[in-house]
Each structure stands twice: as structure tokens, then as C-alpha cells.
Design a protein around this motif. Structure first.
Motif, PDB file in Angstrom:
ATOM      1  N   ALA A  59       0.831  -1.214   0.000  1.00  8.36           N
ATOM      2  CA  ALA A  59       0.000   0.000   0.000  1.00  8.36           C
ATOM      3  C   ALA A  59       0.859   1.255   0.000  1.00  8.36           C
ATOM      4  O   ALA A  59       0.608   2.203  -0.756  1.00  8.36           O
ATOM      5  N   LYS A  60       1.897   1.262   0.831  1.00  4.32           N
ATOM      6  CA  LYS A  60       2.775   2.423   0.905  1.00  4.32           C
ATOM      7  C   LYS A  60       3.496   2.643  -0.420  1.00  4.32           C
ATOM      8  O   LYS A  60       3.625   3.772  -0.911  1.00  4.32           O
ATOM      9  N   ASP A  61       3.962   1.563  -1.034  1.00 10.27           N
ATOM     10  CA  ASP A  61       4.701   1.667  -2.289  1.00 10.27           C
ATOM     11  C   ASP A  61       3.805   2.192  -3.415  1.00 10.27           C
ATOM     12  O   ASP A  61       4.261   2.968  -4.267  1.00 10.27           O
ATOM     13  N   LEU A  62       2.534   1.785  -3.421  1.00 15.63           N
ATOM     14  CA  LEU A  62       1.622   2.166  -4.500  1.00 15.63           C
ATOM     15  C   LEU A  62       0.738   3.364  -4.139  1.00 15.63           C
ATOM     16  O   LEU A  62      -0.162   3.732  -4.895  1.00 15.63           O
ATOM     17  N   ASN A  63       1.015   3.927  -2.951  1.00 15.08           N
ATOM     18  CA  ASN A  63       0.340   5.152  -2.525  1.00 15.08           C
ATOM     19  C   ASN A  63      -1.180   4.997  -2.418  1.00 15.08           C
ATOM     20  O   ASN A  63      -1.952   5.832  -2.902  1.00 15.08           O
ATOM     21  N   ILE A  64      -1.598   3.902  -1.801  1.00 13.44           N
ATOM     22  CA  ILE A  64      -3.020   3.721  -1.493  1.00 13.44           C
ATOM     23  C   ILE A  64      -3.140   3.232  -0.055  1.00 13.44           C
ATOM     24  O   ILE A  64      -2.137   2.927   0.595  1.00 13.44           O
ATOM     25  N   LYS A  65      -4.358   3.131   0.462  1.00 16.48           N
ATOM     26  CA  LYS A  65      -4.570   2.697   1.836  1.00 16.48           C
ATOM     27  C   LYS A  65      -4.644   1.169   1.905  1.00 16.48           C
ATOM     28  O   LYS A  65      -5.227   0.530   1.015  1.00 16.48           O
ATOM     29  N   PRO A  66      -4.100   0.564   2.977  1.00 16.01           N
ATOM     30  CA  PRO A  66      -4.210  -0.893   3.139  1.00 16.01           C
ATOM     31  C   PRO A  66      -5.663  -1.362   3.126  1.00 16.01           C
ATOM     32  O   PRO A  66      -5.965  -2.430   2.585  1.00 16.01           O
TER      33      PRO A  66
END
Length: 435
Positions: free
Chosen positions: A350-357
Motif C-alpha cells: 500500500a505504501k509503495d503504491l500510494n493507497i490505503k491498506p
């Protein structure tokens, strides 16, 4: 080529390149003093003398007997010191320089984005000691190459005639205690303050040791004031070393502070290929890529893995293929990844793809969410012991058949979409390195 060189050539073909480069290649055969029943070799330091006497002396004698037909006594001794007063002084001061590992060089250090700056700094210092950056402070995790870089510089400078002292903080401390006990502190100070280059490993272990910090401070000041080169390593930045006097911390930051990060996937692959070449282990690119994605950040682990694969292959008389590799390394991989959870993996993706878990675990069908969900499911399946029903429950899918169908789609994508495969490899590498 004299008989001594011929014998060393014979031995080279029977041992690993690492062992040869580390010890044997530094031997010099004395053709004048040797005879039909006596072979004399000179080694550069006591470490090499001791190692060869224990491991290769009998083998060398055997090779001489095969080659000449004579029983030959092999003598390994230290290279004769020069008779000048200066040479004697250097020999006395530089006793601990034998701790330098001659196999550590700049040529066999694998450079990547994670260590490029540190490499450039140390290389520059080895070419212009005491003038470019002083001190140089290299920090980073275990097994990332700090000692290799430091000793590579030490070997270059020692070979150029500099008096190089290498020690860990523990060795420095033990030396200090011994000289205090024997009331010979003048000798201790002569050794550490009169050298041209001081290399100290694991400086973080000075923490909360007031007496030795006081002595090290004065040693540092004496060397720095005389324009002598200082290189230090630690597991963290000087500011983050607790129990370190403020004056030492500030001095450690005077020159250049550089970190070494865990190697990225491309660098790991390059390291494995280089180690395979050195250790004469043949692996396919598929196996090399697999090892690169499963090993931790500690690069020292690579040699152990290659040795293990080679040994199993030889003992079991089988070729090394991917299935064999996975089977041999399964316990090691399980141990490396025992702390990885589905939450950890999903958070990293999620952090790498800039979205929320939470979005990855939702039923959202937006293209970026489906992409992230597929990557998370695939990596969770590969890096954890989670079953398909557990994955289905975690990702909010109907049942294990939905997970199976998703993984099949992912495998098809890996075959067809190089960018998708690279992203999975990159994130797998990151997670394996941080576990």
C-alpha cells in the motif's frame, strides 16, 4: 616459471578462487635459498603464515614430491624486514595490520545504488589519505560491506607503504586494558598515534565506556592534527549512538558520514553472480533471481547459501535446479520470513503504491486497487505460511477457489507483463530484506 610458481599454480587448480586470492597468491618462492629438499616461501603477514601452515603446508609438500620425485620440507615464513631503522619502526608499530584481510579489495566489491556513495568516498580516501575526507564514518546494518570497504582502503594504503592499523573497538579496548595493567601505555599510544591510517570497526561499542572514550578522543585528536587518515564504521549514524560523548560525536561528523543500505534486487543479483564465479558454482538465471528475492539484507548470507547448494549437490549427486534450490533452502527461508504477516505485506504494498491498506482489502474494482490486491495476494502466498482459505478471508473473497483463480491470473501476468513481474520482484526483495 620456477618450480615454486609451478607448484602454486598446481594448488590453484585444486582450491577455491577465494582461498587462493586470500592466501596463496601472496606467497613468494625463494629460488636462491630453496634446494632439492627444502622449499622456502615468504608470506606478507603472520595471518597468512599461520593459515598456510595449518591447511596447505602438507599439500604443498605433496605437490613438490609429485613434481620433483623428492621429499621436500616446505617452510612458510614472514617476508624479511628491511634493515633500515625506519623499516624496523614500521614493523614494530604495524603488528596489528596483519588483521587486514588481503582478499578485501575494491575490485571485488559489488557497487550498486545502495552503497555507491560510500564506495566513492572510501576509494577517494585510499587515493588521497588525510586530505580529502577525514574522518570517514560509514554506517549501516550487519553484512552490508562496511568492513570490506574499510579494509580495501587499508590494503591499498598498506601496499603503498603506509602504516595501517586496523582494529575492532573490542580489540582496541582489550589492547588498552592490557597496556594499563602492564603500565606500558607509552607503547599503546606509540602504536595507535604514530600510524598513518587508523581503521576502527564497530565504533558503536564505545558507548557508555568513559575511560576508553577518553583515550580514543586523544588518539583521534593526535592523528587528525597530524593529517593522518581515520576511517570508522558503525551500525548507526553518530547522532544515534547512545552513551557517546558529545565531543566524540561531533568529531565523527567532522569529515564525511555515509551510509550503506541493504542492496536492491539488481545489486543482489550481481553479487550472487560474482560469488558464483569466484566459488565456481554454476546456477541458472532463474535460480539466481530466486535466491536474490529470498535472502535477507545480510550479503554474507549469500556465500553460505552457495556453499550449501554446492555441498548438497555434490553429496547427493544431483544437478542444481530451481526445485532442488527451494527444497535445500526451505528451512532457512522459513526462518528468515517468520516475522512476515499478511498485514506487514499489505502495508508495504500500500505504501509503495500510494493507497490505503484498507482499500487493498476492500471489494473496490478500480484498476489501481485490483493491481495492488493481486500483488498483495501473490506475495502473501509466496512469503507467508497462510493457506488459501486464510487468504480468502483476509482479502474479503468468497473462498479458496477465488484465491486460486486470482493466483492463476497473476501467474499469467508475470509471464506476459515484464513491468508487473519487476514490481513483484522489487516488493518481494524489500520485504525479504526487512524481515
Amino acid at each position: 616459471m620456477n618450480i615454486g610458481q609451478q607448484i602454486l599454480g598446481e594448488l590453484k587448480s585444486e582450491i577455491t578462487e577465494v582461498e587462493y586470492n586470500r592466501y596463496i597468491k601472496h606467497l613468494e618462492y625463494d629460488i636462491k635459498k630453496s634446494s632439492s629438499d627444502m622449499a622456502i616461501f615468504y608470506a606478507p603477514n603472520a595471518l597468512v603464515v599461520s593459515w598456510i601452515q595449518k591447511k596447505y603446508k602438507d599439500k604443498l609438500a605433496h605437490l613438490f614430491e609429485i613434481k620433483t620425485g623428492n621429499k621436500v620440507t616446505v617452510k612458510i615464513t614472514l617476508k624479511s624486514a628491511q634493515t633500515t631503522k625506519k623499516a624496523k619502526t614500521i614493523k614494530e608499530i604495524n603488528k596489528v595490520s596483519s588483521l587486514l584481510n588481503p582478499s578485501y579489495s575494491f575490485d571485488n566489491f559489488m557497487i550498486g545504488g545502495s552503497n555507491q556513495f560510500a564506495y566513492a568516498a572510501i576509494k577517494s580516501v585510499s587515493e588521497n589519505p588525510g586530505k580529502v575526507y577525514n574522518p570517514v564514518f560509514i554506517y549501516g546494518g550487519v553484512g552490508l560491506g562496511k568492513t570490506h570497504l574499510m579494509q580495501a582502503a587499508g590494503n591499498v594504503l598498506q601496499n603503498s607503504g603506509k602504516v595501517v592499523i586496523y582494529a575492532t573497538v573490542e580489540q582496541f579496548l582489550n589492547d588498552f586494558i592490557r597496556h594499563v595493567k602492564n603500565k606500558t601505555m607509552d607503547r599503546f599510544q606509540e602504536k595507535y598515534r604514530k600510524c598513518d591510517v587508523l581503521l576502527i570497526d564497530d565504533i558503536q561499542f564505545l558507548s557508555n565506556k568513559e575511560g576508553i572514550q577518553e583515550e580514543f578522543f586523544h588518539t583521534f585528536e593526535a592523528l587528525k592534527g597530524a593529517g593522518k587518515q581515520i576511517i570508522l564504521t558503525a551500525d548507526k549514524h553518530p547522532k544515534k549512538i547512545g552513551g557517546l560523548e558529545a565531543r566524540l560525536q561531533s568529531r565523527f561528523e567532522w569529515g564525511l558520514v555515509a551510509d550503506i543500505q541493504p542492496p536492491e534486487l539488481e545489486t543482489k543479483i550481481a553479487i550472487i553472480k560474482k560469488k558464483c564465479e569466484i566459488n565456481k558454482v554454476k546456477l541458472s538465471n532463474e535460480i539466481i533471481n530466486y535466491i536474490a528475492t529470498v535472502i535477507e539484507s545480510n550479503v554474507r548470507e549469500i556465500e553460505g547459501i552457495l556453499s550449501k547448494l554446492h555441498a548438497y549437490s555434490q553429496l547427493m549427486h544431483v544437478d542444481i535446479d530451481l526445485e532442488f534450490t527451494k527444497n535445500v533452502l526451505k528451512d532457512q527461508i522459513k526462518e528468515n520470513r517468520q516475522n512476515l504477516t499478511m498485514d506487514t505485506i499489505t502495508n508495504v504494498v500500500a505504501k509503495d503504491l500510494n493507497i490505503k491498506p484498507s482499500e487493498i482489502r476492500s471489494k473496490g474494482r478500480a484498476k489501481n486497487l485490483v493491481y495492488a490486491r493481486r500483488i498483495s495476494i501473490y506475495i502473501c502466498r509466496e512469503l507467508t505460511q497462510s493457506t488459501m482459505p486464510q487468504l480468502a478471508q483476509y482479502f474479503g473473497m468468497k473462498d479458496h477457489t477465488a484465491i486460486s483463480h486470482t493466483i492463476k491470473k497473476i501467474n499469467d501476468l508475470i509471464e506476459k507483463d515484464e513491468d508487473f513481474k519487476v514490481k513483484i520482484d522489487e516488493l518481494t526483495n524489500k520485504l525479504s530484506s526487512s524481515s
